[in-house]
Write a protein that holds these residues in place. Structure first.
Motif, PDB file in Angstrom:
ATOM      1  N   VAL A   6      29.474  -6.403   3.235  1.00  0.00           N
ATOM      2  CA  VAL A   6      28.510  -5.932   2.243  1.00  0.00           C
ATOM      3  C   VAL A   6      29.189  -5.131   1.138  1.00  0.00           C
ATOM      4  CG1 VAL A   6      28.006  -3.746   3.401  1.00  0.00           C
ATOM      5  CG2 VAL A   6      26.254  -4.824   1.997  1.00  0.00           C
ATOM      6  N   LEU A 136      20.429  -5.602   9.485  1.00  0.00           N
ATOM      7  CA  LEU A 136      20.026  -5.142   8.148  1.00  0.00           C
ATOM      8  C   LEU A 136      18.715  -4.362   8.219  1.00  0.00           C
ATOM      9  CD1 LEU A 136      20.835  -8.310   6.008  1.00  0.00           C
ATOM     10  CD2 LEU A 136      21.867  -6.057   5.722  1.00  0.00           C
ATOM     11  N   TYR A 206      27.894   1.262   9.966  1.00  0.00           N
ATOM     12  CA  TYR A 206      27.815  -0.200   9.928  1.00  0.00           C
ATOM     13  C   TYR A 206      28.231  -0.778  11.283  1.00  0.00           C
ATOM     14  CZ  TYR A 206      28.290  -4.896   7.927  1.00  0.00           C
ATOM     15  OH  TYR A 206      28.150  -6.233   7.651  1.00  0.00           O
ATOM     16  N   TYR A 328      24.688   2.434   1.224  1.00  0.00           N
ATOM     17  CA  TYR A 328      23.501   2.024   1.974  1.00  0.00           C
ATOM     18  C   TYR A 328      22.523   1.285   1.074  1.00  0.00           C
ATOM     19  CZ  TYR A 328      25.073   4.763   5.929  1.00  0.00           C
ATOM     20  OH  TYR A 328      25.796   5.238   6.985  1.00  0.00           O
ATOM     21  N   ASP A 331      23.736  -2.158   0.824  1.00  0.00           N
ATOM     22  CA  ASP A 331      23.329  -2.840   2.052  1.00  0.00           C
ATOM     23  C   ASP A 331      21.838  -3.171   1.992  1.00  0.00           C
ATOM     24  OD1 ASP A 331      24.026  -3.757   4.686  1.00  0.00           O
ATOM     25  OD2 ASP A 331      22.911  -2.071   5.495  1.00  0.00           O
TER      26      ASP A 331
END
Length: 606
Positions: A6, A136, A206, A328, A331
């Motif tokens: 990501v 996710l 992560y 984040y 992501d």
């Protein structure tokens, strides 16, 4: 260091402060524009108050050092009053900003969670069987909202840092401008440490996501009601607890390593900055002792130095936090890419009754190799009940899920009224469908809402709810509840009540009956019912059908014999088709299964 995909094709991302701040500002402004505006105003007011505090403080020092023998309080009273007012304004501004931050944080979290809900409810059902999507979703649930809240603090913190730093710099420009270049160096160690720790924190989070999901699941199983009975009867609390502790220990180990590395980076930065500030203070003291600068300028410069170095440290820490939050959000953008068209609306009207045709459908679950269905074909005309039977794992429920539009066939087509259902507006198709799943949902709301959940536009149609409950055979039980149909179906709430498994299944059936849909899919709708209740249910079903198309899955042959046609599935294929009597005469798999089930009701003989 190994970077998650990501972050940009395995490389550390290029995250620019201006872009991060701009992006975060748009998010916060969208969530709470009024509160954010006034917070910025109060932060600027606090910065002005700080500058005035330094200036009035310098004035007090100047008056004290220049005072003669007849010095009196009146000589410094104006400066003291100004200092007091500045301190009051600064304190009030901080209080107002703190209160606004709470509201901004709540609204930003609400905005983020609202978006998560829209995405999660609009993606195709099959996405929930992908680890990538579930990871996710987990990070979006646990970190996106936190990051949104943190961004609020970081943005307002940056406003405060920039405004107050400018105020301090202006004071220093008027007193000891020579120290400014040295102060600029203070930012470098902090910036390096903040950048490194932000990236490390995201990397650890992560990597921990799959473990955290399992840890959270085990925790829920141990403390929640759904698994409470089996946990006690099978005495599995200890092994589940041990597994939870193992995962919690692994998490703690990784976080401990992260904490040590953070301590190393931040400690080294603090030592470097402390040495630099101490050097500047020594230079200032030496300059004051040699009369190169006044004592007042030296004093105010030292205070300003302390103020500015603290703010530079806060600024670099804030930018590091923003960097982490931005990771984040990156992501979260990947999660956003899964968005469908938003929460699907309930279409105003269903399709007209028409033939359902499953034509040569084969299917494998996403990410798996074996085919679950092989070249399956069937038709259901309006007013016709078609039953699916077969041993467990033969593909019956999978076919029902495909008809419900939860998955798309790997090959072949499912048509309704001659149109491929993938080409029909999904809201319209689903409005034309009523389903009773094996794992039906027990909503912790009133009995009325539980039934009317299938058509929220008729939520207040109590007559319709009562009629659906009567058809499903659950009306007497619901009417006996303390609050009747308004009773919340959960003992976890005051005045609430619970139902037996069989009663809950009837509520699920009533929910399907309440929806005026031309296509009805029933997956084991009587699995939890006794024989009499099952017979009553299917007697009512034959009355209800009229021009509806019904696909029914059942293991009970006493039920399926009422169907117009029975299809036998085995290993993903339809192997037999006919009426109950025709299949018995064929003496195939259906006849064998029927005989095995009927044998349990016959008297035992030698």
């Amino acid at each position: 260091m190994r970077w998650p995909a990501v972050l940009g094709r395995g490389r550390e991302p290029r995250l620019r402060l201006v872009a991060i701040a701009s992006r975060a500002t748009r998010l916060v402004w969208r969530a709470a524009p009024r509160e954010f505006f006034w917070s910025v105003v109060f932060e600027l007011l606090g910065a002005v108050a700080l500058a005035m505090t330094l200036l009035f403080g310098r004035d007090v020092v100047v008056r004290l050092t220049a005072a003669s023998g007849d010095f009196g309080i009146s000589d410094v009273l104006p400066a003291v009053i100004g200092l007091g007012v500045a301190l009051i304004v600064s304190g009030v501004a901080q209080v107002l900003v703190a209160e606004k931050r709470v509201l901004i944080g709540e609204k930003t979290v609400r905005e983020t969670q609202d978006e998560i809900i829209q995405i999660a409810t609009s993606v195709r059902y099959e996405r929930f069987e992908s680890q990538t999507f579930n990871d996710l979703l987990e990070r979006a649930n646990t970190r996106a909202s936190q990051s949104a809240f943190q961004i609020v603090s970081d943005l307002l913190g940056l406003v405060n840092v920039v405004a107050t730093s400018m105020a301090v710099v202006l004071v220093l420009v008027g007193s000891v401008p020579a120290v400014l270049p040295a102060l600029a160096l203070v930012a470098i160690p902090f910036a390096i440490a903040a950048r490194a720790t932000a990236l490390l924190a995201f990397q650890v989070s992560y990597d921990l996501t799959p473990h955290d999901r399992l840890r959270s699941y085990l925790y829920g199983a141990l403390v929640g009601k759904p698994a409470a009975k089996e946990v006690r009867v099978f005495a599995i609390a200890r092994p589940l607890h041990d597994r939870w502790r193992e995962l919690a220990g692994e998490r703690l180990t990784k976080l401990s390593v992260l904490a040590r590395r953070r301590t190393l980076y931040n400690g080294a930065a603090a030592i470097a900055v402390a040495a630099l500030v101490a050097t500047v203070v020594i230079v200032l003291v030496d300059a004051a002792a040699a009369d190169r600068i006044s004592l007042a300028d030296a004093a105010i410069a030292i205070v300003a130095l302390q103020q500015l170095s603290a703010r530079i440290r806060r600024a670099t820490s804030t930018t590091g936090s923003l960097r982490s939050s931005a990771l984040y959000l990156n992501d979260f953008d990947t999660f956003r890419a899964a968005r469908g068209e938003g929460i699907p609306p309930l279409a105003p009207a269903a399709l007209e009754p028409a033939e359902l045709c499953v034509d040569g459908v084969s299917f494998r679950y996403p990410g798996t190799d074996p085919m679950v269905l092989h070249d399956v074909s069937l038709t259901i005309a309006p007013g016709e009940i078609v039953a699916l039977v077969g041993v467990s794992g033969s593909g019956k429920t999978t076919l029902a899920n495909l008809v419900a539009g939860l998955y798309e066939p790997t090959s072949g087509q499912i048509r309704y009224g001659g149109r491929d259902i993938t080409e029909i507006d999904q809201a319209v198709y689903r409005r034309s469908l009523a389903v009773v799943f094996q794992d039906f949902v027990r909503y912790e709301v009133s009995a009325r809402e539980n039934i009317a959940m299938s058509d929220r536009s008729r939520l207040d149609d109590l007559d319709g709810v009562a009629d659906a409950a009567r058809r499903a055979g659950i009306a007497p039980a619901l009417e006996r509840l303390a609050g009747g149909y308004e009773t919340r179906l959960s003992r976890g709430y005051e005045g609430g009540a619970d139902l037996s498994v069989g009663q809950w299944q009837r509520v699920a059936v009533a929910r399907a009956f309440f929806r005026d849909a031309p296509l009805l899919v029933l997956d084991e709708p009587a699995a939890a019912l006794d024989v009499r209740a099952e017979q009553e249910l299917f007697d009512r079903l034959t009355e209800l059908v009229q021009d509806r198309s019904v696909l029914m899955i059942s293991h009970r042959f006493s039920s399926v014999r009422l169907a117009h046609r029975i299809l036998v599935m085995s290993d993903g294929h339809i192997t037999e088709s006919g009426t109950h009597q025709e299949l018995l005469e064929r003496d195939g798999l259906y006849a064998d299964l029927f005989a095995m089930q009927a044998k349990g009701y016959l008297p035992v003989t030698d």
